[in-house]
Structure formats: structure tokens, C-alpha cells
Scaffold this active site. Structure first.
Site, PDB file in Angstrom:
ATOM      1  N   GLU A 119       0.848  -1.204   0.000  1.00 56.59           N
ATOM      2  CA  GLU A 119       0.000   0.000   0.000  1.00 56.59           C
ATOM      3  C   GLU A 119       0.878   1.246   0.000  1.00 56.59           C
ATOM      4  OE1 GLU A 119      -1.749  -0.372   3.834  1.00 56.59           O
ATOM      5  OE2 GLU A 119      -2.819  -2.215   3.323  1.00 56.59           O
ATOM      6  N   CYS A 432      17.795  40.956 -19.271  1.00 56.78           N
ATOM      7  CA  CYS A 432      18.929  41.459 -20.030  1.00 56.78           C
ATOM      8  C   CYS A 432      18.361  42.192 -21.242  1.00 56.78           C
ATOM      9  CB  CYS A 432      19.779  40.282 -20.472  1.00 56.78           C
ATOM     10  SG  CYS A 432      20.821  40.639 -21.878  1.00 56.78           S
TER      11      CYS A 432
HETATM   12  S1  IVH Z   1       0.048   0.460   9.049  1.00 58.79           S
HETATM   13  C1  IVH Z   1       1.278  -1.732  12.598  1.00 58.79           C
HETATM   14  N1  IVH Z   1      -0.323   1.428   6.651  1.00 58.79           N
HETATM   15  O1  IVH Z   1       2.648   5.339   9.115  1.00 58.79           O
HETATM   16  C2  IVH Z   1       0.880  -0.992  11.407  1.00 58.79           C
HETATM   17  N2  IVH Z   1       0.506   2.863   8.338  1.00 58.79           N
HETATM   18  O2  IVH Z   1       5.005   4.665  10.905  1.00 58.79           O
HETATM   19  C3  IVH Z   1       0.919   0.441  11.593  1.00 58.79           C
HETATM   20  N3  IVH Z   1       0.873   5.156   7.580  1.00 58.79           N
HETATM   21  O3  IVH Z   1       1.299   6.084  12.217  1.00 58.79           O
HETATM   22  C4  IVH Z   1       0.360   1.260  10.566  1.00 58.79           C
HETATM   23  N4  IVH Z   1       0.202   4.853   5.511  1.00 58.79           N
HETATM   24  O4  IVH Z   1       0.131   7.077  10.249  1.00 58.79           O
HETATM   25  C5  IVH Z   1       0.082   1.693   7.905  1.00 58.79           C
HETATM   26  N5  IVH Z   1      -0.738   2.147   4.488  1.00 58.79           N
HETATM   27  C6  IVH Z   1      -0.333   2.404   5.736  1.00 58.79           C
HETATM   28  C7  IVH Z   1       0.102   3.675   6.145  1.00 58.79           C
HETATM   29  C8  IVH Z   1       0.526   3.863   7.462  1.00 58.79           C
HETATM   30  C9  IVH Z   1       0.666   5.725   6.370  1.00 58.79           C
HETATM   31  C10 IVH Z   1       1.426   5.857   8.758  1.00 58.79           C
HETATM   32  C11 IVH Z   1       0.559   5.771   9.962  1.00 58.79           C
HETATM   33  C12 IVH Z   1       1.432   5.310  11.070  1.00 58.79           C
HETATM   34  C13 IVH Z   1       2.799   5.449  10.502  1.00 58.79           C
HETATM   35  C14 IVH Z   1       3.668   4.322  11.001  1.00 58.79           C
END
Ligand code: IVH
Length: 676
Positions: A119, A432
């Protein structure tokens, strides 16, 4: 071993620095350094604290991950913590991640067939939505992962968050998690409006999303163009969900929650890399910011087996795109001259890896921008390179300004040809004045010179002109007339026949009109119509080159700005030289009598617009006639228009004139007016 004093000092200074930036980020909404730099500071502090655990204090910024809850919003405990993700930045690191997964799952064959749900990593703010019997009962920010803030009032204003789930079969208690973000179009529009109203703008879409979610007044949140995609589930009670991540997301979608359409299930590291590349290519067209992609082991059974380390799952990883903003130092500022003579300040930088390439130059757009951002030589600046866009200097990190910096001034003379540089009042762009003489402007000027409505030299195309300029074979338009048949025929890809044709069309172009010649010179603001007016008014070239600004503004259609441009052009000795050479080489035209403009003719003080086909007279002839009698001819009908001269097939100008009750004349009526 006790920590050396040096490390203690460094730890203290890192903490101060990070606290300062936390405050700017969370409270002031005014970021000063790029994320990549903030991450580096944090990592350095974490490393030092790991080395010297006795120096860890409860108030160290490392002890609080994520946003600080504001006093004003209610806090919410996440029964299942909202985790973060580990990052990888390279193929090697991704292989390493996959190897660990395969090992932990005891795959024998390297787990080449392992399926990952891939994703985009959305760049917004994480949110948790709790549905009880299908009804939204609570929304919360991530906060530090354990404690977030209650933002139910705001979440309710976001249209893509359903207040009630669709269909049936959902668990009694279902917590979904996802990202709230501000689409780029909405972000731009919001900032544009804020700027116009003198209000504060957002630094980036992520800040905009996070800030909007934490408003106290939901009316404010409702005005922000927010969107949301769900990407996982948290608490699930009283119901079952499918056994694969990809199926769960599909299920959430069927209940009316919005999911990212770029989701895919891929196989092995190869599949992940293919996905990374394809999303990377699409990144600029998604319409929202992402900062990488996320791979999650698709099978929930395997996820359970893999479990967690610290605050991140072992079954998922974020594969980040190279940072688009980085810090570097300005070592100089040079001015580049574009094809139209516009001077663009370009910062010379200490090379820095940003947006996937090493950048050592960045545009400062124009002199006003440079001064507004107050960029000086020696400054540390944020450089941004997004996609294929030209790298730019975003801002100066004032806190890192050394004592001695050098300010940058607009040069008085062109760095390419030494002609004067001018800048109109109220205009951001400096130019210029070298025109045809300036090599930077030469190719473009030559293309214009030979174009059909100017000197009309067929067969001298853009490619050929660029070659000639590159080789310094043609330095000004006069040199076109020195090209020989032999020389042309010898050129690559030019046969004898086309060489001959070109020579013939060059020869034919020598016989021209004063109007075409003036237009061909490419004087700024002097288009075809103005060139015709000038030719008709003065009748010969020496009269034009000698005319003062006061004389020039008497020419119908020539205002003070255009007059100034014309005067500037003929004030450059180089330009007069080129004209003399052209005439010496045989360029000629028929002079005409200067126009006798009636000082108080029948049309003095009257403004005309001409439209449609006139019987037995071209529109240019009609225009000359009107001007000769003291009238002015303009291009569009307004309340100031005295008459519309309308021929056959008159269109929108006629209806506009009718609407504004402007008097409409046919050619006979116009001629009749002259009889009186
Ligand atoms: S999964 C355990 N999927 O990334 C799984 N997070 O560093 C945790 N984020 O705070 C999240 N896109 O705000 C997941 N497709 C996605 C995401 C995503 C953005 C952000 C989210 C989270 C941070 C984790």
C-alpha cells in the site's frame, strides 16, 4: 565507563534542539528544518542514550514518541496500542527485512512465494475510529501510540468517514485505523484563499491534516478539505474478520469505509520492488502526498507468529522514498539568463542527495523571491526536489546563519553579454536588454526572426538554428544572410537540394516590409500589430530609432511601457549594428509617408473596435484609416469603446457591444462620419 563530558554536552544540545523543533512543529505549526534532518537529530540522540543509558532522563524527547496531547482535548487510551513502522531505505535493507521474516516463519526456501499486501504510505495523520454496532462512537488521534486525543467532533465533519457502517456482518465493536490527509488540490486551494485573506498558510499537507484534526471547533475542521483511507483494524469484539489483511481491507470497503485504490497483493521481494517502482512513477499523479510504500505480510496467522519488537510489528515495513527536502549550504548565487532574457538567480550548493539525486544547484525563481526568503551566501537552506520538478530553495534556517554571510544583489549587467539589466517597476523578473546580441537569448530570438510572420525564412528550423548557435556559427540574424550554399550542403543531414531551397528562401526574405522587419527584431512587447502601427506611423526606420518615448506614445496602440521598451532596444548600440549589417547584406523594404495624424480629426478622442469582414477593405486598412483621423483602435469592447465597426459574420464582440449599448457602425456609416 562514565560518559565523557563531550557526549553529555552533545546529548543536552540535541535535546534542546529537538525540543525547539517539537515546539515549532506541534504548537507553532511552523517547521524550520526538513523531516530528514529532524529524524537524524532524533536518531543521534537515541544512539547516544543507548550507549549511555545512565544519561536517559524521563523528560528526554526520546521518551515521548509522537504528538503531545493538547490540554484542551480529552485524552483517549488506546486499548491496543497504535504502532509505528520500521523503515527501510534501500533494496538491501528490504532483502534484510524479508530474510528476517522468512527466518522467523521457518521458511526453508527463502519464502519467495510469500505474499505481501502493498500500500502507499500516506503522509497525513493517523486516526482511530471506533464503531459500536456499526455506529461511529469515537474518533481519536494516535498521540504517542498509547494515549491519543478525542477528536470525534471533528471526524464527524469528514465526509469520507461514515457515521454508520453500511450492510451487515460487522463485529459489535470494531476499531478501524487509517490516515486522514489533505488532497493536494484542496491544500493548494486552501492556502491560496488563506494568502488572499492575509491568514496563516499551512507548510505542507501533512501539517494541514494534523492541525485540522485537532481543532477545538468542528466548524473549522469542516472547512478543511480532508479525506481518509483506512489501512488496518484495531480492537475487534463480537464478530469475525477474514484471515488475510487484503481481505479485511476489502471487507471494510464493503461496509462503506474508504480505502486506497492503489492497494495490491504482491509476491516476494521482487513483487515489493516492482510495486515500489510503479508507485514511485505514479506518485506525482496521485493527488495526495505519500512518502513511501508499506508492505505487510498478508496472512494474519503469519502476522501473529511474527509478533512485535518494541513499538513496531515484525510483519510490516515502510519502504521510504528518498527525502524530498534536505539541508545544505549556499556557496554562491549566480544569475542565469533564459531565452527571453529573464535573469533567474540560481543557488550553487554544497552537493546534497535529495529526491533521489545529488543536487548542487537550485532555483531561487526571481530576485523578489530571493529577497523575500532572505537567502545569503553562507546560509543553510532547505532544498526541495519533488519528482522531476527543478530543485528549489524553500527557506533559510535562520538559526544556523553564520556571522558572516554575503547578501545577493541583482547584477547591473548581463552575466552573459554585459548588456544592461532592466526591471520594470512592480515586475518580479529582471531582464537582459541584449536581445539578439546576447547568446543566451540568441536561439530563441533567431527562431522568432525567421518565423513565418516575421522574415519568413522557410527551411531554417529550430534544430538547425540551435546547432548554428551552439557552434557559434550564427551570432546574430545578419549572419544568416552570410550562409553559403556550399557550407550548408556539407552539413550532416542536409542534401544539396534542401541547401539550395534554404538559400533561396533566405534570398527571398531580403525583400520585406518595415512592419515585418520591426516584428522580426523581437523587441519586447512589440507584436505584429504594434509593429504595423509603428511602421504606418513613422513610415521609415531612422525615424523610429530616433523617436523619444514622448514621440512613441503618440503612435496609436503604444503606451508608455511599450514606448520605453522600444527606446531601450534602440539605445543598445549592438542592436543598431545588427540592423545596419542586415541592410548592408541586402534586407530592404519600401518606406512610406509618415502618417499625418489629425490633431483634432473627426475621430480624435474616439475609441474603435473592429469586428467581422468589411466589404472591400481589410481590417488593417480600416484601422489605419481610423488612426489617421485621430481615432484609437483596441481589441476588445468595453464601456470605454465609442464605436464598434462591424462587418459580416460579427460574433461575440457585436453582442457585447449591444449589451453595453455601444454604437455600432457598418463601413458605410463610418465613411459617412468622415464626410462631416
Ligand atoms: S500500518 C502496525 N499502513 O505510518 C501498522 N501505516 O510509521 C501500523 N501510515 O502512524 C500502521 N500509511 O500514520 C500503515 N498504508 C499504511 C500507512 C501507514 C501511512 C502511517 C501511519 C502510522 C505510521 C507508522
Amino acid at each position: 565507563m562514565a560518559a565523557p563530558a563531550e557526549s553529555r554536552k552533545r546529548i543536552e544540545s540535541l535535546r534542546d534542539e529537538i525540543r525547539y523543533h517539537n515546539h515549532r512543529y506541534h504548537t507553532l505549526d511552523d517547521i524550520e528544518i526538513p523531516d530528514a534532518e529532524y529524524d537524524r537529530l532524533m536518531r543521534e540522540l537515541q544512539d547516544l542514550e543507548r550507549e549511555y543509558p545512565e544519561l536517559v532522563t524521563p523528560d528526554s524527547p526520546t521518551q515521548r514518541v509522537g504528538g503531545e496531547p493538547s490540554d484542551a482535548l480529552q485524552t483517549v487510551e488506546h486499548r491496543l496500542p497504535m504502532l509505528s513502522l520500521d523503515n527501510v531505505f534501500s533494496e538491501d535493507e528490504l532483502h534484510e527485512f524479508h530474510r528476517r521474516v522468512a527466518e522467523k516463519l521457518e521458511f526453508e526456501d527463502g519464502a519467495q512465494d510469500l505474499q505481501y499486501a502493498a500500500e502507499p504510505k500516506l503522509d497525513g495523520a493517523a486516526i482511530s475510529l471506533l464503531y459500536q454496532d456499526g455506529v461511529l462512537v469515537r474518533a481519536a488521534t494516535r498521540g504517542d501510540g498509547t494515549t491519543g486525543e478525542d477528536i470525534t467532533h471533528n471526524a464527524r465533519t469528514i465526509e469520507s468517514i461514515p457515521l454508520r457502517l453500511l450492510g451487515d456482518g460487522y463485529p459489535n465493536m470494531l476499531e478501524v485505523r487509517g490516515e486522514v490527509f489533505m488532497p493536494l488540490a484542496g491544500f493548494e486551494a486552501y492556502n491560496k484563499k488563506a494568502r488572499a485573506g492575509g491568514e496563516k498558510t499551512f507548510v505542507n499537507p501533512r501539517n494541514a491534516a494534523a492541525g485540522s484534526l485537532r481543532q477545538l471547533d468542528p466548524k473549522l475542521t469542516a472547512e478543511r478539505p480532508l479525506d481518509m483511507y483506512v489501512y488496518s483494524v484495531g480492537l475487534v469484539e463480537g464478530g469475525e474478520l477474514p484471515g488475510r489483511h487484503s481481505e479485511i481491507i476489502e471487507q471494510l470497503r464493503s461496509w462503506g469505509l474508504k480505502t486506497c485504490p492503489e492497494r495490491r497483493v504482491v509476491t516476494g521481494v521482487e513483487g515489493c520492488l516492482g510495486y515500489y517502482e510503479s508507485i514511485g512513477k505514479k506518485r506525482g499523479e496521485l493527488g495526495y502526498d505519500i512518502d513511501g510504500v508499506v508492505y505487510k505480510v498478508d496472512s494474519l496467522a503469519m502476522q501473529r507468529e511474527l509478533g512485535f519488537v518494541a513499538r513496531a510489528p515484525r510483519w510490516a515495513v515502510a519502504h521510504k522514498f528518498p527525502a524530498q527536502e534536505e539541508l545544505t549550504v549556499v556557496v554562491g548565487v549566480e544569475f542565469q539568463v533564459g531565452r527571453t532574457g529573464a535573469l533567474t538567480p540560481v543557488a550553487r550548493l554544497e552537493p546534497v542527495f535529495v529526491g533521489g539525486v545529488t543536487v548542487s544547484n537550485a532555483t531561487l525563481h526571481n530576485i523578489d523571491e530571493l529577497h523575500r526568503k532572505d537567502v545569503r551566501i553562507g546560509d543553510t537552506v532547505i532544498v526541495r526536489r519533488a519528482g522531476d520538478v527543478i530543485p528549489e530553495v524553500v527557506s533559510v534556517v535562520k538559526r544556523r546563519r553564520p556571522k558572516k554571510t554575503r547578501r545577493v544583489h541583482l547584477p547591473e549587467r548581463c552575466p552573459v553579454c554585459d548588456s544592461h539589466v532592466t526591471r520594470e517597476e512592480g515586475e518580479a523578473v529582471a531582464r537582459c536588454t541584449g536581445g539578439l546580441y546576447c547568446k543566451a537569448q540568441r536561439a530563441e530570438a533567431l527562431k522568432h526572426f525567421v518565423s513565418r510572420r516575421a522574415m519568413d525564412i522557410e527551411g531554417l528550423g529550430a534544430k538547425l538554428i540551435e546547432q548554428f548557435v551552439e557552434e557559434d556559427r550564427i551570432k546574430n540574424p545578419a549572419e544568416i544572410y552570410e550562409l553559403t550554399n556550399e557550407e550548408l550542403a556539407e552539413r550532416e543531414r542536409m542534401g544539396e537540394k534542401s541547401a539550395e531551397n534554404l538559400i533561396n528562401s533566405i534570398e527571398a526574405s531580403k525583400s520585406t516590409s518595415l512592419a515585418r522587419f520591426l516584428f522580426a527584431l523581437g523587441i519586447r512587447e512589440v507584436g505584429e500589430a504594434t509593429a504595423q502601427s509603428l511602421a504606418a506611423y513613422f513610415g521609415n526606420l531612422p525615424a523610429i530609432t530616433r523617436a523619444s518615448v514622448d514621440d512613441l506614445v503618440k503612435v496609436p496602440d503604444v503606451g508608455p511601457v511599450v514606448a520605453r521598451r522600444i527606446r531601450d532596444f534602440f539605445d543598445e548600440e549592438h542592436n543598431l549594428d545588427v540592423i545596419r549589417q542586415l541592410q548592408d547584406l541586402g534586407v530592404h523594404w519600401q518606406d512610406t509617408d509618415p502618417m499625418q495624424v489629425a490633431e483634432d480629426g473627426p475621430f480624435t478622442g474616439k475609441t474603435f473596435v473592429i469586428t467581422g469582414t468589411l466589404p472591400g477593405m481589410t481590417r488593417d486598412e480600416a484601422k489605419a484609416l481610423i488612426q489617421k483621423e485621430g481615432g484609437k483602435v483596441t481589441g476588445s469592447v468595453s464601456k470605454k469603446t465609442s464605436y464598434l465597426l462591424a462587418g459580416e459574420k460579427a460574433g461575440s464582440k457585436l453582442s457585447k457591444a449591444q449589451q453595453l449599448e455601444v454604437e455600432i457602425l457598418d463601413l458605410d456609416a463610418l465613411l459617412a462620419l468622415l464626410q462631416h
